[in-house]
Design a protein around this motif. Structure first.
Motif, PDB file in Angstrom:
ATOM      1  N   MET A  82       0.822  -1.056   0.051  1.00  0.00           N
ATOM      2  CA  MET A  82      -0.088  -0.072   0.011  1.00  0.00           C
ATOM      3  C   MET A  82       1.002   1.261   0.181  1.00  0.00           C
ATOM      4  O   MET A  82       1.811   1.214   0.849  1.00  0.00           O
ATOM      5  CB  MET A  82      -0.882  -0.047   1.235  1.00  0.00           C
ATOM      6  N   GLN A  83       0.539   2.338  -0.792  1.00  0.00           N
ATOM      7  CA  GLN A  83       1.110   3.228  -1.019  1.00  0.00           C
ATOM      8  C   GLN A  83       0.761   4.521   0.131  1.00  0.00           C
ATOM      9  O   GLN A  83      -0.270   4.686   0.240  1.00  0.00           O
ATOM     10  CB  GLN A  83       0.890   4.144  -2.233  1.00  0.00           C
ATOM     11  N   ILE A  84       1.739   4.883   1.044  1.00  0.00           N
ATOM     12  CA  ILE A  84       1.387   5.663   2.153  1.00  0.00           C
ATOM     13  C   ILE A  84       1.347   7.176   1.875  1.00  0.00           C
ATOM     14  O   ILE A  84       2.319   7.461   1.217  1.00  0.00           O
ATOM     15  CB  ILE A  84       2.357   5.240   3.467  1.00  0.00           C
ATOM     16  N   LYS A  85       0.610   7.822   1.932  1.00  0.00           N
ATOM     17  CA  LYS A  85       0.184   9.246   1.714  1.00  0.00           C
ATOM     18  C   LYS A  85       0.517  10.032   2.619  1.00  0.00           C
ATOM     19  O   LYS A  85       1.022  11.331   2.369  1.00  0.00           O
ATOM     20  CB  LYS A  85      -1.168   9.575   1.072  1.00  0.00           C
ATOM     21  N   GLY A  86       0.365   9.670   3.970  1.00  0.00           N
ATOM     22  CA  GLY A  86       0.825  10.604   5.166  1.00  0.00           C
ATOM     23  C   GLY A  86       0.097   9.881   6.451  1.00  0.00           C
ATOM     24  O   GLY A  86      -0.480   8.740   6.328  1.00  0.00           O
ATOM     25  N   ILE A  87      -0.004  10.664   7.483  1.00  0.00           N
ATOM     26  CA  ILE A  87      -0.426  10.420   8.859  1.00  0.00           C
ATOM     27  C   ILE A  87      -1.652  11.383   9.049  1.00  0.00           C
ATOM     28  O   ILE A  87      -1.446  12.489   8.921  1.00  0.00           O
ATOM     29  CB  ILE A  87       0.505  10.137   9.816  1.00  0.00           C
ATOM     30  N   ALA A  88      -2.609  10.964   9.642  1.00  0.00           N
ATOM     31  CA  ALA A  88      -3.644  11.824  10.064  1.00  0.00           C
ATOM     32  C   ALA A  88      -3.015  12.596  11.156  1.00  0.00           C
ATOM     33  O   ALA A  88      -2.472  11.931  12.216  1.00  0.00           O
ATOM     34  CB  ALA A  88      -5.012  11.044  10.475  1.00  0.00           C
ATOM     35  N   ARG A  89      -3.321  13.976  11.221  1.00  0.00           N
ATOM     36  CA  ARG A  89      -2.789  14.695  12.321  1.00  0.00           C
ATOM     37  C   ARG A  89      -3.368  14.300  13.795  1.00  0.00           C
ATOM     38  O   ARG A  89      -2.694  14.365  14.776  1.00  0.00           O
ATOM     39  CB  ARG A  89      -3.272  16.086  12.200  1.00  0.00           C
ATOM     40  N   GLU A  90      -4.675  13.852  13.682  1.00  0.00           N
ATOM     41  CA  GLU A  90      -5.178  13.477  15.061  1.00  0.00           C
ATOM     42  C   GLU A  90      -4.561  12.123  15.329  1.00  0.00           C
ATOM     43  O   GLU A  90      -4.282  11.739  16.667  1.00  0.00           O
ATOM     44  CB  GLU A  90      -6.547  13.100  14.553  1.00  0.00           C
ATOM     45  N   LEU A 135       1.542  -0.798  16.699  1.00  0.00           N
ATOM     46  CA  LEU A 135       1.692  -0.928  15.071  1.00  0.00           C
ATOM     47  C   LEU A 135       0.739   0.018  14.482  1.00  0.00           C
ATOM     48  O   LEU A 135      -0.289   0.702  15.076  1.00  0.00           O
ATOM     49  CB  LEU A 135       1.171  -2.412  14.952  1.00  0.00           C
ATOM     50  N   LEU A 136       1.086   0.454  13.323  1.00  0.00           N
ATOM     51  CA  LEU A 136       0.482   1.454  12.529  1.00  0.00           C
ATOM     52  C   LEU A 136      -0.418   0.709  11.613  1.00  0.00           C
ATOM     53  O   LEU A 136       0.219  -0.248  10.833  1.00  0.00           O
ATOM     54  CB  LEU A 136       1.357   2.402  11.716  1.00  0.00           C
ATOM     55  N   GLN A 137      -1.722   1.235  11.257  1.00  0.00           N
ATOM     56  CA  GLN A 137      -2.660   0.613  10.434  1.00  0.00           C
ATOM     57  C   GLN A 137      -3.000   1.771   9.549  1.00  0.00           C
ATOM     58  O   GLN A 137      -2.967   3.092   9.958  1.00  0.00           O
ATOM     59  CB  GLN A 137      -3.803   0.324  11.166  1.00  0.00           C
ATOM     60  N   ALA A 138      -3.130   1.738   8.143  1.00  0.00           N
ATOM     61  CA  ALA A 138      -3.738   2.543   7.333  1.00  0.00           C
ATOM     62  C   ALA A 138      -4.953   2.477   6.684  1.00  0.00           C
ATOM     63  O   ALA A 138      -5.180   1.251   6.463  1.00  0.00           O
ATOM     64  CB  ALA A 138      -2.493   2.849   6.252  1.00  0.00           C
ATOM     65  N   LYS A 139      -5.719   3.349   6.265  1.00  0.00           N
ATOM     66  CA  LYS A 139      -6.886   3.311   5.467  1.00  0.00           C
ATOM     67  C   LYS A 139      -6.780   4.171   4.235  1.00  0.00           C
ATOM     68  O   LYS A 139      -6.635   5.358   4.578  1.00  0.00           O
ATOM     69  CB  LYS A 139      -8.368   3.949   6.386  1.00  0.00           C
ATOM     70  N   ASP A 140      -6.978   3.675   3.042  1.00  0.00           N
ATOM     71  CA  ASP A 140      -6.651   4.522   1.747  1.00  0.00           C
ATOM     72  C   ASP A 140      -5.498   5.188   1.805  1.00  0.00           C
ATOM     73  O   ASP A 140      -5.243   6.406   1.390  1.00  0.00           O
ATOM     74  CB  ASP A 140      -7.812   5.641   1.779  1.00  0.00           C
ATOM     75  N   GLY A 170      15.901   1.762   8.327  1.00  0.00           N
ATOM     76  CA  GLY A 170      16.298   2.883   9.420  1.00  0.00           C
ATOM     77  C   GLY A 170      16.682   4.159   8.853  1.00  0.00           C
ATOM     78  O   GLY A 170      17.305   4.899   9.861  1.00  0.00           O
ATOM     79  N   GLU A 171      16.405   4.116   7.419  1.00  0.00           N
ATOM     80  CA  GLU A 171      16.728   5.650   6.937  1.00  0.00           C
ATOM     81  C   GLU A 171      15.486   6.581   7.266  1.00  0.00           C
ATOM     82  O   GLU A 171      14.351   6.181   6.888  1.00  0.00           O
ATOM     83  CB  GLU A 171      17.098   5.482   5.623  1.00  0.00           C
ATOM     84  N   GLU A 172      15.692   7.805   7.486  1.00  0.00           N
ATOM     85  CA  GLU A 172      14.742   8.756   7.608  1.00  0.00           C
ATOM     86  C   GLU A 172      14.223   9.062   6.444  1.00  0.00           C
ATOM     87  O   GLU A 172      14.577   9.069   5.292  1.00  0.00           O
ATOM     88  CB  GLU A 172      15.339   9.861   8.363  1.00  0.00           C
ATOM     89  N   ILE A 173      12.604   9.057   6.488  1.00  0.00           N
ATOM     90  CA  ILE A 173      11.849   9.454   5.261  1.00  0.00           C
ATOM     91  C   ILE A 173      11.041  10.190   5.831  1.00  0.00           C
ATOM     92  O   ILE A 173      10.363  10.545   6.859  1.00  0.00           O
ATOM     93  CB  ILE A 173      11.285   8.046   4.854  1.00  0.00           C
ATOM     94  N   SER A 174      10.309  11.022   4.710  1.00  0.00           N
ATOM     95  CA  SER A 174       9.309  12.110   4.890  1.00  0.00           C
ATOM     96  C   SER A 174       8.024  11.559   5.125  1.00  0.00           C
ATOM     97  O   SER A 174       7.733  10.485   4.371  1.00  0.00           O
ATOM     98  CB  SER A 174       9.126  13.109   3.617  1.00  0.00           C
ATOM     99  N   LEU A 175       7.269  11.995   5.962  1.00  0.00           N
ATOM    100  CA  LEU A 175       5.779  11.514   6.257  1.00  0.00           C
ATOM    101  C   LEU A 175       4.996  12.866   6.376  1.00  0.00           C
ATOM    102  O   LEU A 175       4.994  13.362   7.302  1.00  0.00           O
ATOM    103  CB  LEU A 175       5.684  10.534   7.324  1.00  0.00           C
ATOM    104  N   ASP A 176       4.092  13.211   5.465  1.00  0.00           N
ATOM    105  CA  ASP A 176       3.320  14.095   5.580  1.00  0.00           C
ATOM    106  C   ASP A 176       2.248  13.981   6.719  1.00  0.00           C
ATOM    107  O   ASP A 176       1.563  13.031   6.844  1.00  0.00           O
ATOM    108  CB  ASP A 176       2.454  14.391   4.263  1.00  0.00           C
ATOM    109  N   VAL A 177       1.954  15.099   7.233  1.00  0.00           N
ATOM    110  CA  VAL A 177       0.739  15.065   8.499  1.00  0.00           C
ATOM    111  C   VAL A 177      -0.554  16.037   7.485  1.00  0.00           C
ATOM    112  O   VAL A 177      -0.454  16.979   7.122  1.00  0.00           O
ATOM    113  CB  VAL A 177       1.315  15.979   9.675  1.00  0.00           C
ATOM    114  N   LEU A 178      -1.499  15.072   7.670  1.00  0.00           N
ATOM    115  CA  LEU A 178      -2.700  15.698   6.992  1.00  0.00           C
ATOM    116  C   LEU A 178      -3.794  15.692   7.868  1.00  0.00           C
ATOM    117  O   LEU A 178      -4.059  15.145   8.640  1.00  0.00           O
ATOM    118  CB  LEU A 178      -3.243  14.319   6.043  1.00  0.00           C
ATOM    119  N   ASP A 179      -4.409  16.687   7.402  1.00  0.00           N
ATOM    120  CA  ASP A 179      -5.542  17.161   8.216  1.00  0.00           C
ATOM    121  C   ASP A 179      -6.880  16.581   7.526  1.00  0.00           C
ATOM    122  O   ASP A 179      -7.262  17.002   6.672  1.00  0.00           O
ATOM    123  CB  ASP A 179      -5.869  18.795   8.079  1.00  0.00           C
TER     124      ASP A 179
END
Length: 131
Positions: free
Chosen positions: A1-9, A29-34, A113-122
């Motif tokens: 699954m392609q991760i677009k970001g993390i919800a701000r909440e 553990l992290l779970q994602a929707k869409d 273990g390499e730092e990657i960008s993760l957008d915080v989404l509203d």
């Protein structure tokens, strides 16, 4: 699954739980929707101390995780060797929150273990109805 970001909440929840469990580590553990990380799964039997948190992956229900999250009681936000072992088993995105757990005290890493960008989404997180 392609991760677009993390919800701000969801990120706010991670930082709040990290702060409330300090000086113990928090882990989940992290779970994602869409493609958006929206949920944190806390496994039964997780053990926390001031130097580590151990996830009992054998307790994981039949669900998929896109990564892991845990806190570091110190301000160093880099994965340890133990973190890297966990990363290799639990998905592609791994968040570490560091003390004092403010909005800028977290980073995301890939499985190596390499730092990657993760957008915080509203985005609005919809509650799922329990069956």
């Amino acid at each position: 699954m392609q991760i677009k970001g993390i919800a701000r909440e969801t990120l706010d929840f991670i930082l709040q739980v990290s702060k409330s469990t300090y000086p113990l580590e928090f882990a989940g553990l992290l779970q994602a929707k869409d493609g958006i990380i929206t949920d944190i799964l806390i496994l039964p039997g997780t053990e926390s101390s001031e130097v580590s948190a151990t996830l009992r992956l054998f307790m994981m229900p039949n669900i998929s995780a896109v990564g892991s999250v845990h806190s570091h009681p110190g301000s160093v936000i880099r994965p340890s060797k133990a973190d890297l072992r966990l990363f290799s088993k639990t998905g592609s995105h791994h968040i570490i929150a560091g003390h004092p757990y403010g909005p800028g005290n977290w980073k995301c890493f890939n499985g190596r273990g390499e730092e990657i960008s993760l957008d915080v989404l509203d985005v609005e997180i919809e509650d799922e109805e329990l069956l």
